[in-house]
Write an enzyme that holds these catalytic residues in place. Structure first.
Site: not given
Ligand code: NAD
Length: 328
Positions: A125, A150
């Site tokens: 991130s 985080y």
């Molecule tokens: P999101 O919450 O929509 O998706 C994450 C998914 O992981 C969810 O569906 C959740 O059910 C699943 N999950 C969480 N813990 C779990 C576990 N223990 N076992 C199995 N599944 C599990 O979030 P997102 O926005 O799609 O983010 C995806 C990734 O990208 C994450 O690692 C997040 O930290 C990273 N990220 C996202 C952003 C953003 O702007 N959306 C920015 C930087 C980093």
């Protein structure tokens, strides 16, 4: 290619799954479908239909992850499962640490043991850059003063991956994603929550007058980057088999400007409630995506206004997604 995708029912995972399946890759998705927003996650899975194989599973269960990796025999693992978002990491620190750090380690260990030749692409991130007031941020900049738990978990992922690259030669790419937005997004993030509030005449909570600036990234650019990385083992020529990439739109937009774009796309003014900035939030992000362009030829879109218009059009036409996100 055979791809194992964790977090497949999440915002980014859903789009990556759809993008990879559309290009003929064989995708096995894992997600635990837990809080937050389990109904929205199920709706995303329903929309994916039979284009991917889906297995419910928790990435913090080492035996389960090992079993899935063994069975799926992937060429690539895309690891996106995590507790996302800065603010909740203050109220649920143990859950964040477990999902993000222990979960990442479970994936690394399963790959080392059962798929040592496979490559890993995982989500880090922009939060790892900490509190900064100017940019653009480059991958080689310091990233050792996280402003939230985080951010610390995401930096810990990068360090664990670097260790596994050195120790076991595990080939990996870490993506420093900058504030991703788009259809089927996250209801807790500004683009969705502002648009939902404006469309429905509810109050928008604006922190610090909307002064924070973000490098908003169109989901289609994230998908394009992951597809390019799946299809080309571009980083093999580097000496060390772990490489970090910024994935960012390229324009820094204030949250107040974003709200203006949303108001124009909705054709309504927002009712604003001002609040001080919550702890853990950073004032500014802006990324340099030169490395992504140089290694993979990906050019990202800084057109946030256009992306916001597309998002609002989608939200208007998705009463079920809107309802399911708000009810849970
Ligand atoms: P999101 O919450 O929509 O998706 C994450 C998914 O992981 C969810 O569906 C959740 O059910 C699943 N999950 C969480 N813990 C779990 C576990 N223990 N076992 C199995 N599944 C599990 O979030 P997102 O926005 O799609 O983010 C995806 C990734 O990208 C994450 O690692 C997040 O930290 C990273 N990220 C996202 C952003 C953003 O702007 N959306 C920015 C930087 C980093």
């Amino acid at each position: 290619m055979r791809v194992l995708l964790t977090g497949a029912a999440g915002f980014i995972g859903f789009h990556v799954a759809a993008g990879l399946a559309a290009r003929g890759h064989e995708v096995t998705g894992i997600d635990h479908l837990g809080e937050p927003h389990p109904r929205l996650k199920q709706a995303r899975l329903d929309a994916l239909g039979s284009s991917i194989r889906f297995t419910r599973g928790d990435v913090t269960d080492p035996e389960r992850v090992a079993g899935i990796v063994r069975e799926a025999a992937p060429a690539i693992v895309v690891h996106l499962a995590a507790r996302a978002g800065v603010r909740d990491s203050l109220s649920a620190p143990f859950a964040y640490l477990k999902a993000n750090e222990f979960g990442h380690l479970c994936v690394l260990e399963a790959m080392r043991r059962h798929a040592p030749g496979a490559r890993l692409i995982y989500a880090s991130s922009s939060a790892v850059y900490g509190v900064r007031h100017d940019g653009p941020f480059r991958e080689e900049d310091r990233a050792d003063e996280p402003a939230s738990l985080y951010a610390a978990t995401k930096r810990a992922n990068e360090l664990a991956s670097a260790a596994y690259a050195r120790l076991f030669g595990l080939r990996q790419i870490g993506l420093r994603l900058f504030t991703v937005y788009g259809e089927w997004g996250r209801p807790d993030m500004a683009v969705w929550s502002f648009a939902d509030a404006v469309l429905n005449g509810r109050e928008v909570t604006l922190y610090d007058g909307g002064a924070a600036r973000r490098d908003f990234t169109d989901i289609s650019d994230v998908v394009a980057a992951v597809i390019a990385m799946v299809e080309r083992s571009g980083f093999d020529h580097h000496e060390f088999p772990h490489r970090i990439y910024n994935v960012c739109g390229g324009a820094s937009t204030s949250v107040a400007e974003l709200l203006g774009m949303i108001e124009r796309a909705c054709g309504r003014r927002a009712v604003v409630r001002e609040r001080p900035s919550p702890p853990g939030d950073t004032p500014f992000t802006a990324g340099d995506s030169g490395r992504l362009r140089a290694d993979y030829g990906i050019t990202t879109s800084p057109d946030v206004a256009g992306g916001v218009e597309r998002f609002v059009a989608w939200l208007r036409n998705s009463p079920e997604a809107m309802r399911s996100a708000r009810d849970e």
